[in-house]
Design a protein around this motif. Structure first.
Motif, PDB file in Angstrom:
ATOM      1  N   UNK A 386      -6.768   3.577  10.611  1.00 24.06           N
ATOM      2  CA  UNK A 386      -7.180   3.511  12.021  1.00 24.06           C
ATOM      3  C   UNK A 386      -7.097   2.088  12.580  1.00 24.06           C
ATOM      4  N   UNK A 387      -6.486   1.978  13.773  1.00 24.07           N
ATOM      5  CA  UNK A 387      -6.427   0.714  14.474  1.00 24.07           C
ATOM      6  C   UNK A 387      -5.445  -0.295  13.909  1.00 24.07           C
ATOM      7  N   UNK A 388      -4.645   0.097  12.923  1.00 20.91           N
ATOM      8  CA  UNK A 388      -3.749  -0.886  12.292  1.00 20.91           C
ATOM      9  C   UNK A 388      -2.278  -0.590  12.545  1.00 20.91           C
ATOM     10  N   UNK A 389      -1.934   0.622  12.946  1.00 18.78           N
ATOM     11  CA  UNK A 389      -0.530   0.974  13.069  1.00 18.78           C
ATOM     12  C   UNK A 389       0.176   1.009  11.728  1.00 18.78           C
ATOM     13  N   UNK A 390      -0.592   1.232  10.667  1.00 16.40           N
ATOM     14  CA  UNK A 390      -0.031   1.226   9.310  1.00 16.40           C
ATOM     15  C   UNK A 390      -0.236   2.583   8.647  1.00 16.40           C
ATOM     16  N   UNK A 391       0.807   3.049   8.009  1.00 18.17           N
ATOM     17  CA  UNK A 391       0.709   4.259   7.209  1.00 18.17           C
ATOM     18  C   UNK A 391       0.527   3.871   5.754  1.00 18.17           C
ATOM     19  N   UNK A 392      -0.507   4.385   5.135  1.00 19.36           N
ATOM     20  CA  UNK A 392      -0.707   4.150   3.704  1.00 19.36           C
ATOM     21  C   UNK A 392      -0.203   5.380   2.955  1.00 19.36           C
ATOM     22  N   UNK A 393       0.776   5.164   2.111  1.00 23.01           N
ATOM     23  CA  UNK A 393       1.319   6.265   1.318  1.00 23.01           C
ATOM     24  C   UNK A 393       0.873   6.103  -0.127  1.00 23.01           C
ATOM     25  N   UNK A 394       0.696   7.203  -0.778  1.00 20.35           N
ATOM     26  CA  UNK A 394       0.282   7.193  -2.178  1.00 20.35           C
ATOM     27  C   UNK A 394       1.026   8.295  -2.910  1.00 20.35           C
ATOM     28  N   UNK A 395       1.241   8.078  -4.177  1.00 20.09           N
ATOM     29  CA  UNK A 395       1.943   9.071  -4.966  1.00 20.09           C
ATOM     30  C   UNK A 395       2.034   8.664  -6.419  1.00 20.09           C
ATOM     31  N   UNK A 396       3.033   9.170  -7.079  1.00 20.01           N
ATOM     32  CA  UNK A 396       3.215   8.879  -8.498  1.00 20.01           C
ATOM     33  C   UNK A 396       4.670   8.469  -8.731  1.00 20.01           C
ATOM     34  N   UNK A 397       4.888   7.691  -9.771  1.00 17.93           N
ATOM     35  CA  UNK A 397       6.248   7.282 -10.095  1.00 17.93           C
ATOM     36  C   UNK A 397       6.449   7.375 -11.596  1.00 17.93           C
ATOM     37  N   UNK A 398       7.690   7.382 -11.991  1.00 18.79           N
ATOM     38  CA  UNK A 398       8.027   7.473 -13.404  1.00 18.79           C
ATOM     39  C   UNK A 398       9.283   6.680 -13.685  1.00 18.79           C
ATOM     40  N   UNK A 399       9.210   5.847 -14.721  1.00 17.41           N
ATOM     41  CA  UNK A 399      10.381   5.176 -15.257  1.00 17.41           C
ATOM     42  C   UNK A 399      10.713   5.936 -16.528  1.00 17.41           C
TER      43      UNK A 399
END
Length: 544
Positions: A386-399
């Protein structure tokens, strides 16, 4: 008949005497064991063969305790070309061997008693055998009720064909079953090709050697066998990775084929090596989870004796990904520690020529075995701060191949594919991932992205955004493009919020002291949400 007739006859004794003759074109051997539920359908499909009268049928009961034997005897009483034998012990392999010993036809085929033969199966294979003189005829196989897409199926759909050797169609070596094939019986006997007895995977003792040693092979471009995928949950394949004996039984098969291949021409040996690597990769990956101490050392030493001299190119071709190649790297280099505890040995990826590897210091010949591919990430949550114009994305990754049991010391970054946007990413501990697979505990990530256009020619302001709303990410976030620096076979869809299938980004990992992006690797960020839902999810932080 008196009730005593329900009891099995002594081993090797004929239950119903068939017509004594040597004029059969083909012998069909069917091992039977406690399949009363499915046997009628199997026998009906045999009876419906268009060349049934030219076929000798040998039903071998393996000591059934249900009504299977009675059904076999009833079938034989109606058909003079059918024999019922009883073989106690030794499993399906021993039953098939007994049938092969008693066979009088010039050619032989095998059918499991819970499967089904299409009506023209034997006719199509017989015609091909007569016309081509092939020692082995192979037809397509289907599974039901659910289909299976085997690697060797690529050779079908192009019409009937004949080949001089398996080297002309190497992927067919993975068709190890004996049941979708017609064999020249004298050919099998001259090479002493027989089924293993008392172990699992007994089919491959016949299917693979017969294919590899054949001087002429014929393909019938039609389904000749329908394999039933039973839902009982108690078959060998259902428990393939959890039953400890499977690891030893399959290793015994691998050793047998390895010895057989010692005298083969180089081209044939390379094809056999494809099977040896591919068929054992799942066991090699999981063995350290089931075995410890002397048992694990024994499995390792036996595997090393087979695989130490296999070409790394063959390993790469035969394995699914880097996770499966680590074990073969250990076999080739003689590194038991890497095989037994890869988490202790593989701590950080390294970058070489702009590509990520699980470990460094390997000669060029072995480096492909450590190439960390695929390198993937999956989007799970999106929310607007809120109020930042930023999207926070979260997830998982694998090498792939890299156990994520601790934080990486290098810097992790995410670059939106096809744009100039690149942001730091934070590695996150995920106990929920550990519950699924312990070596992914540190496989979570978060990253903050501006919600305004950020591609070439766009601005980064977000004056029109208000709390609780999220602007549609621009097309520049995920255009149809390939990752810079190296070719990729797949490309992203049009814009992020214009496709609900795949969001492809580029991530960068840098070792300590290296600038971010120097060793770029490709991440694929996926979501099952529709495009509009994906953007709207940023307002509430719901799962995407």
């Amino acid at each position: 008949m008196p009730p005593a007739d329900d009891l099995p006859f002594p081993p090797h004794r004929t239950r119903v005497s068939p017509r004594q003759m040597n004029s059969y074109d083909v012998t069909l051997v069917v091992p039977v064991y406690n399949v009363e539920q499915y046997l009628q359908e199997c026998l009906a499909s045999i009876e419906a063969q268009t060349v049934f009268e030219r076929c000798e049928v040998i039903l071998v009961d393996n000591g059934s305790t249900d009504g299977s034997y009675r059904l076999c005897a009833e079938f034989a009483s109606r058909h003079a070309n059918t024999t019922v034998l009883v073989r106690l012990g030794g499993g399906a392999g021993a039953a098939r061997n007994l049938g092969m010993d008693r066979a009088t036809g010039a050619r032989i085929a095998f059918c499991d008693s819970d499967d089904v033969l299409p009506p023209t199966a034997l006719e199509r294979m017989l015609d091909a055998s007569v016309a081509t003189g092939a020692q082995v005829v192979v037809g397509a196989m289907e599974t039901f009720p659910k289909p299976t897409n085997w690697a060797w199926k690529e050779h079908f759909g192009k019409g009937d064909r004949t080949f001089g050797s398996l080297a002309e169609m190497p992927e067919l070596v993975h068709s190890a079953s004996a049941c979708n094939k017609l064999f020249d019986l004298s050919y099998l006997r001259s090479h002493a090709i027989r089924f293993a007895e008392g172990v699992h995977f007994e089919d491959a003792y016949v299917g693979v050697p017969a294919l590899v040693l054949a001087g002429r092979l014929a393909l019938v471009d039609a389904c000749v066998y329908r394999y039933r995928k039973r839902a009982a949950g108690n078959s060998t394949m259902d428990a393939i990775w959890t039953r400890r004996q499977n690891y030893r039984d399959h290793l015994q098969l691998v050793e047998h084929l390895h010895r057989m291949g010692a005298g083969l021409p180089e081209s044939s040996r390379a094809v056999l090596d494809l099977f040896l690597v591919r068929s054992y990769q799942g066991f090699a990956l999981r063995a350290p989870d089931l075995f410890q101490g002397a048992e694990l050392e024994e499995i390792y030493s036996r595997c090393r004796a087979v695989y130490w001299n296999v070409s790394p190119d063959v390993v790469v071709r035969a394995t699914a990904d880097a996770r499966h190649r680590v074990a073969y790297l250990a076999f080739i280099t003689g590194d038991f520690g890497l095989f037994a505890d890869r988490a202790a040995r593989l701590r950080e990826p390294v970058v070489r020529d702009g590509r990520p590897y699980l470990t460094g210091g390997l000669p060029d010949r072995l480096a492909p075995l450590a190439h960390a591919t695929p390198f993937t990430a999956h989007l799970e949550h999106v929310r607007l701060l809120p109020g930042t114009g930023t999207l926070r994305i979260a997830g998982r990754f694998e090498i792939s191949g890299m156990p994520l049991v601790r934080p990486l010391t290098g810097r992790l970054g995410l670059r939106v594919r096809g744009s100039r946007l690149g942001v730091p990413a934070a590695q996150v501990r995920r106990r929920d991932l550990r519950n699924t697979r312990p070596d992914t505990e540190w496989g979570g990530f978060t990253a903050d992205l501006p919600s305004t256009p950020c591609g070439p020619g766009s601005t980064t302001s977000n004056s029109s955004s208000t709390p609780g709303t999220a602007r549609r990410p621009p097309r520049a976030w995920s255009p149809r493009a390939t990752c810079a620096g190296r070719a990729r076979s797949s490309t992203a869809g049009p814009g992020w919020c214009r496709t609900g299938r795949e969001r492809t980004a580029r991530s960068s990992w840098s070792p300590p002291g290296r600038a971010g992006g120097a060793g770029a690797a490709c991440w694929t960020v996926s979501s099952s949400r529709t495009p509009s839902t994906c953007c709207a999810a940023g307002r509430s932080g719901s799962s995407a």
